[in-house]
Design a protein around this motif. Structure first.
Motif, PDB file in Angstrom:
ATOM      1  N   MET A 233       0.831  -1.185   0.000  1.00  0.00           N
ATOM      2  CA  MET A 233       0.000   0.000   0.000  1.00  0.00           C
ATOM      3  C   MET A 233       0.875   1.247   0.000  1.00  0.00           C
ATOM      4  N   SER A 234       0.348   2.313  -0.531  1.00  0.00           N
ATOM      5  CA  SER A 234       1.138   3.545  -0.563  1.00  0.00           C
ATOM      6  C   SER A 234       0.320   4.711  -0.033  1.00  0.00           C
ATOM      7  N   LYS A 235       1.041   5.737   0.340  1.00  0.00           N
ATOM      8  CA  LYS A 235       0.416   6.962   0.843  1.00  0.00           C
ATOM      9  C   LYS A 235       0.955   8.140   0.051  1.00  0.00           C
ATOM     10  N   GLU A 236       0.173   9.194   0.032  1.00  0.00           N
ATOM     11  CA  GLU A 236       0.613  10.412  -0.642  1.00  0.00           C
ATOM     12  C   GLU A 236       1.031  11.436   0.403  1.00  0.00           C
ATOM     13  N   ILE A 237       2.164  12.055   0.169  1.00  0.00           N
ATOM     14  CA  ILE A 237       2.676  13.069   1.085  1.00  0.00           C
ATOM     15  C   ILE A 237       1.903  14.362   0.837  1.00  0.00           C
ATOM     16  N   SER A 238       1.363  14.922   1.902  1.00  0.00           N
ATOM     17  CA  SER A 238       0.572  16.155   1.793  1.00  0.00           C
ATOM     18  C   SER A 238       1.487  17.359   1.582  1.00  0.00           C
ATOM     19  N   ASP A 239       0.888  18.468   1.174  1.00  0.00           N
ATOM     20  CA  ASP A 239       1.661  19.707   0.994  1.00  0.00           C
ATOM     21  C   ASP A 239       2.294  20.162   2.300  1.00  0.00           C
ATOM     22  N   LYS A 240       1.558  20.016   3.399  1.00  0.00           N
ATOM     23  CA  LYS A 240       2.070  20.435   4.712  1.00  0.00           C
ATOM     24  C   LYS A 240       3.298  19.613   5.098  1.00  0.00           C
ATOM     25  N   MET A 241       3.213  18.288   4.901  1.00  0.00           N
ATOM     26  CA  MET A 241       4.347  17.439   5.252  1.00  0.00           C
ATOM     27  C   MET A 241       5.519  17.692   4.301  1.00  0.00           C
ATOM     28  N   ALA A 242       5.240  17.924   3.027  1.00  0.00           N
ATOM     29  CA  ALA A 242       6.307  18.217   2.070  1.00  0.00           C
ATOM     30  C   ALA A 242       7.042  19.491   2.480  1.00  0.00           C
ATOM     31  N   ASN A 243       6.313  20.479   2.922  1.00  0.00           N
ATOM     32  CA  ASN A 243       6.924  21.727   3.381  1.00  0.00           C
ATOM     33  C   ASN A 243       7.775  21.483   4.620  1.00  0.00           C
ATOM     34  N   ARG A 244       7.278  20.673   5.541  1.00  0.00           N
ATOM     35  CA  ARG A 244       8.056  20.361   6.752  1.00  0.00           C
ATOM     36  C   ARG A 244       9.330  19.598   6.405  1.00  0.00           C
ATOM     37  N   LEU A 245       9.242  18.657   5.453  1.00  0.00           N
ATOM     38  CA  LEU A 245      10.430  17.908   5.032  1.00  0.00           C
ATOM     39  C   LEU A 245      11.470  18.844   4.427  1.00  0.00           C
ATOM     40  N   TRP A 246      11.026  19.721   3.550  1.00  0.00           N
ATOM     41  CA  TRP A 246      11.936  20.661   2.907  1.00  0.00           C
ATOM     42  C   TRP A 246      12.580  21.561   3.954  1.00  0.00           C
TER      43      TRP A 246
END
Length: 65
Positions: free
Chosen positions: A1-14
């Motif tokens: 199974m896979s999940k999609e990274i949200s915009d909020k989490m992508a911003n936190r990762l960056w």
């Protein structure tokens, strides 16, 4: 199974990566996620990852581990 990274989490990762001036290799060692997967996310903008990869990236984004 896979999940999609949200915009909020992508911003936190960056932010977590750049705040600590980490290269992709350093993030890979710190998270246990392959450099290829990280390159797909940071370089190509792919957001779908496996559940285990998602958990590792989530922990890095929110706790810096």
């Amino acid at each position: 199974m896979s999940k999609e990274i949200s915009d909020k989490m992508a911003n936190r990762l960056w932010t977590a990566r750049h705040k600590n001036n980490l290269t992709l290799g350093q993030v890979a060692r710190k998270t246990g996620v392959s450099r290829t997967q990280l390159n797909r996310f940071f370089g190509e903008g792919r957001r779908n990852v496996s559940d285990t990869t998602y958990q590792k990236l989530w922990r890095f984004a929110y706790y810096g581990d």
